[in-house]
Motif scaffolding. Structure first.
Motif, PDB file in Angstrom:
ATOM      1  N   PRO A  80      33.655  80.576  23.768  1.00 13.44           N
ATOM      2  CA  PRO A  80      32.407  80.275  23.152  1.00 13.44           C
ATOM      3  C   PRO A  80      31.764  81.774  22.446  1.00 13.44           C
ATOM      4  O   PRO A  80      31.840  82.902  23.147  1.00 13.44           O
ATOM      5  CB  PRO A  80      31.400  79.984  24.625  1.00 13.44           C
ATOM      6  N   LEU A  81      31.536  81.874  21.172  1.00 11.27           N
ATOM      7  CA  LEU A  81      31.023  83.023  20.538  1.00 11.27           C
ATOM      8  C   LEU A  81      29.724  82.451  19.657  1.00 11.27           C
ATOM      9  O   LEU A  81      30.011  81.470  19.038  1.00 11.27           O
ATOM     10  CB  LEU A  81      31.983  83.514  19.747  1.00 11.27           C
ATOM     11  N   THR A  82      28.888  83.322  19.462  1.00 13.47           N
ATOM     12  CA  THR A  82      27.745  83.015  18.544  1.00 13.47           C
ATOM     13  C   THR A  82      27.720  84.308  17.547  1.00 13.47           C
ATOM     14  O   THR A  82      28.204  85.423  17.863  1.00 13.47           O
ATOM     15  CB  THR A  82      26.240  82.967  19.423  1.00 13.47           C
ATOM     16  N   MET A  83      27.190  83.880  16.265  1.00  9.90           N
ATOM     17  CA  MET A  83      27.302  84.827  15.442  1.00  9.90           C
ATOM     18  C   MET A  83      26.130  84.602  14.501  1.00  9.90           C
ATOM     19  O   MET A  83      25.490  83.421  14.517  1.00  9.90           O
ATOM     20  CB  MET A  83      28.429  84.861  14.615  1.00  9.90           C
ATOM     21  N   LEU A  84      25.770  85.606  13.484  1.00 14.95           N
ATOM     22  CA  LEU A  84      24.846  85.129  12.370  1.00 14.95           C
ATOM     23  C   LEU A  84      25.457  84.146  11.253  1.00 14.95           C
ATOM     24  O   LEU A  84      26.548  84.014  11.009  1.00 14.95           O
ATOM     25  CB  LEU A  84      24.509  86.564  11.598  1.00 14.95           C
ATOM     26  N   PRO A  85      24.698  83.175  10.939  1.00 10.55           N
ATOM     27  CA  PRO A  85      24.603  82.182   9.874  1.00 10.55           C
ATOM     28  C   PRO A  85      25.673  82.936   8.535  1.00 10.55           C
ATOM     29  O   PRO A  85      26.640  82.219   7.916  1.00 10.55           O
ATOM     30  CB  PRO A  85      23.443  81.794   9.565  1.00 10.55           C
ATOM     31  N   ASP A  86      25.259  84.224   8.270  1.00 11.13           N
ATOM     32  CA  ASP A  86      25.673  84.703   7.060  1.00 11.13           C
ATOM     33  C   ASP A  86      27.213  85.005   7.183  1.00 11.13           C
ATOM     34  O   ASP A  86      28.211  85.042   6.554  1.00 11.13           O
ATOM     35  CB  ASP A  86      25.165  86.124   6.823  1.00 11.13           C
ATOM     36  N   GLN A  87      27.696  85.228   8.823  1.00 15.75           N
ATOM     37  CA  GLN A  87      29.074  85.283   9.117  1.00 15.75           C
ATOM     38  C   GLN A  87      29.952  83.981   9.129  1.00 15.75           C
ATOM     39  O   GLN A  87      31.078  84.151   8.953  1.00 15.75           O
ATOM     40  CB  GLN A  87      29.347  85.958  10.310  1.00 15.75           C
TER      41      GLN A  87
ATOM     42  N   PHE B  58      36.675  91.700  14.205  1.00 17.66           N
ATOM     43  CA  PHE B  58      35.425  91.658  13.378  1.00 17.66           C
ATOM     44  C   PHE B  58      34.132  91.603  14.458  1.00 17.66           C
ATOM     45  O   PHE B  58      34.258  91.461  15.477  1.00 17.66           O
ATOM     46  CB  PHE B  58      35.185  90.299  12.594  1.00 17.66           C
ATOM     47  N   ARG B  59      32.965  92.306  13.825  1.00 20.04           N
ATOM     48  CA  ARG B  59      31.936  92.609  14.518  1.00 20.04           C
ATOM     49  C   ARG B  59      31.066  91.214  14.651  1.00 20.04           C
ATOM     50  O   ARG B  59      30.855  90.532  13.581  1.00 20.04           O
ATOM     51  CB  ARG B  59      30.857  93.691  13.918  1.00 20.04           C
ATOM     52  N   LEU B  60      30.514  91.063  15.789  1.00 27.52           N
ATOM     53  CA  LEU B  60      29.914  89.725  16.059  1.00 27.52           C
ATOM     54  C   LEU B  60      28.305  90.053  15.868  1.00 27.52           C
ATOM     55  O   LEU B  60      27.730  90.835  16.490  1.00 27.52           O
ATOM     56  CB  LEU B  60      30.008  89.321  17.327  1.00 27.52           C
ATOM     57  N   GLY B  61      27.727  89.708  14.774  1.00 30.21           N
ATOM     58  CA  GLY B  61      26.473  89.850  14.524  1.00 30.21           C
ATOM     59  C   GLY B  61      25.555  89.095  15.174  1.00 30.21           C
ATOM     60  O   GLY B  61      25.609  87.927  15.564  1.00 30.21           O
ATOM     61  N   GLN B  62      24.551  89.498  16.131  1.00 28.99           N
ATOM     62  CA  GLN B  62      23.577  88.784  16.775  1.00 28.99           C
ATOM     63  C   GLN B  62      22.096  88.681  16.077  1.00 28.99           C
ATOM     64  O   GLN B  62      21.691  89.673  15.464  1.00 28.99           O
ATOM     65  CB  GLN B  62      23.579  89.212  18.114  1.00 28.99           C
ATOM     66  N   ALA B  63      21.404  87.849  16.213  1.00 27.69           N
ATOM     67  CA  ALA B  63      20.120  87.403  16.086  1.00 27.69           C
ATOM     68  C   ALA B  63      19.376  88.740  16.364  1.00 27.69           C
ATOM     69  O   ALA B  63      19.473  89.381  17.749  1.00 27.69           O
ATOM     70  CB  ALA B  63      19.449  86.216  16.624  1.00 27.69           C
ATOM     71  N   GLY B  64      18.519  89.248  15.508  1.00 23.46           N
ATOM     72  CA  GLY B  64      17.612  90.368  15.964  1.00 23.46           C
ATOM     73  C   GLY B  64      18.290  91.639  15.839  1.00 23.46           C
ATOM     74  O   GLY B  64      17.426  92.710  16.203  1.00 23.46           O
ATOM     75  N   SER B  65      19.643  91.712  15.492  1.00 24.64           N
ATOM     76  CA  SER B  65      20.392  93.100  15.569  1.00 24.64           C
ATOM     77  C   SER B  65      20.181  93.865  14.327  1.00 24.64           C
ATOM     78  O   SER B  65      20.653  94.912  14.263  1.00 24.64           O
ATOM     79  CB  SER B  65      21.929  92.831  15.896  1.00 24.64           C
TER      80      SER B  65
END
Length: 179
Positions: free
Chosen positions: A52-59, A151-158
């Protein structure tokens, strides 16, 4: 095209638009491509380790397109192992350290098979990795070819600000609107 449709379907099914479940996207893409390969009559073993991984929609778009390209190439060039077994492809998506993603696509190669790429597929993979601010490496080992993307995992609010941005979708639309 299937990769983009999968991204949009996952976004539409999401309750929040500030994050995407990368594991669901990648698992969905691998399942679709594996099914297409099986219907073509090819005996190919596909193994996955998708965490399980979450990321920004742009990624999501570049990661999904890169995965599609890498997995398609791995299926295309998977060779029969020296032991005589069926060709295989392994895909993993993990987070070896907080805030970092690692996608690995490894395929079997037969004896005396050279793996590599200098064509359009390799250029696309490099472009998608740049969009992710990631690093792609490839290496050949006896019996296998490996592509790895860190790659870097972008997170919401970051991306600045003191509180995370939250967009919530509901099935209740404004009065009089249609969906």
């Amino acid at each position: 095209m299937a990769a983009l449709a999968t991204i949009y379907r996952n976004l539409y099914q999401a309750e929040q638009l500030d994050q995407v479940y990368a594991d669901r996207l990648i698992a969905d893409i691998i399942a679709q491509l594996t099914t297409a390969s099986a219907s073509a009559g090819r005996h190919l073993q596909v193994q996955t380790d998708i965490q399980p991984l979450t990321m920004l929609p742009d990624q999501a778009v570049p990661l999904t397109l890169l995965t599609t390209e890498a997995f398609t190439n791995a299926m295309k060039y998977a060779g029969n192992p020296a032991d005589g077994g069926d060709p295989w492809v392994r895909v993993s998506l993990t987070s070896p350290t907080p805030g970092q993603g690692l996608l690995e696509v490894v395929n079997s190669t037969g004896p005396d098979e050279a793996a590599g790429g200098t064509g359009l597929g390799s250029q696309l993979i490099e472009a998608f990795s740049m969009q992710l601010e990631g690093d792609v490496t490839t290496d050949s080992q006896p019996g296998a070819y490996r592509l790895a993307l860190t790659f870097r995992l972008g997170q919401a609010g970051s991306a600045g600000g003191n509180s995370p941005r939250q967009v919530v979708l509901t099935s209740a639309a404004r009065a009089g609107s249609r969906h």
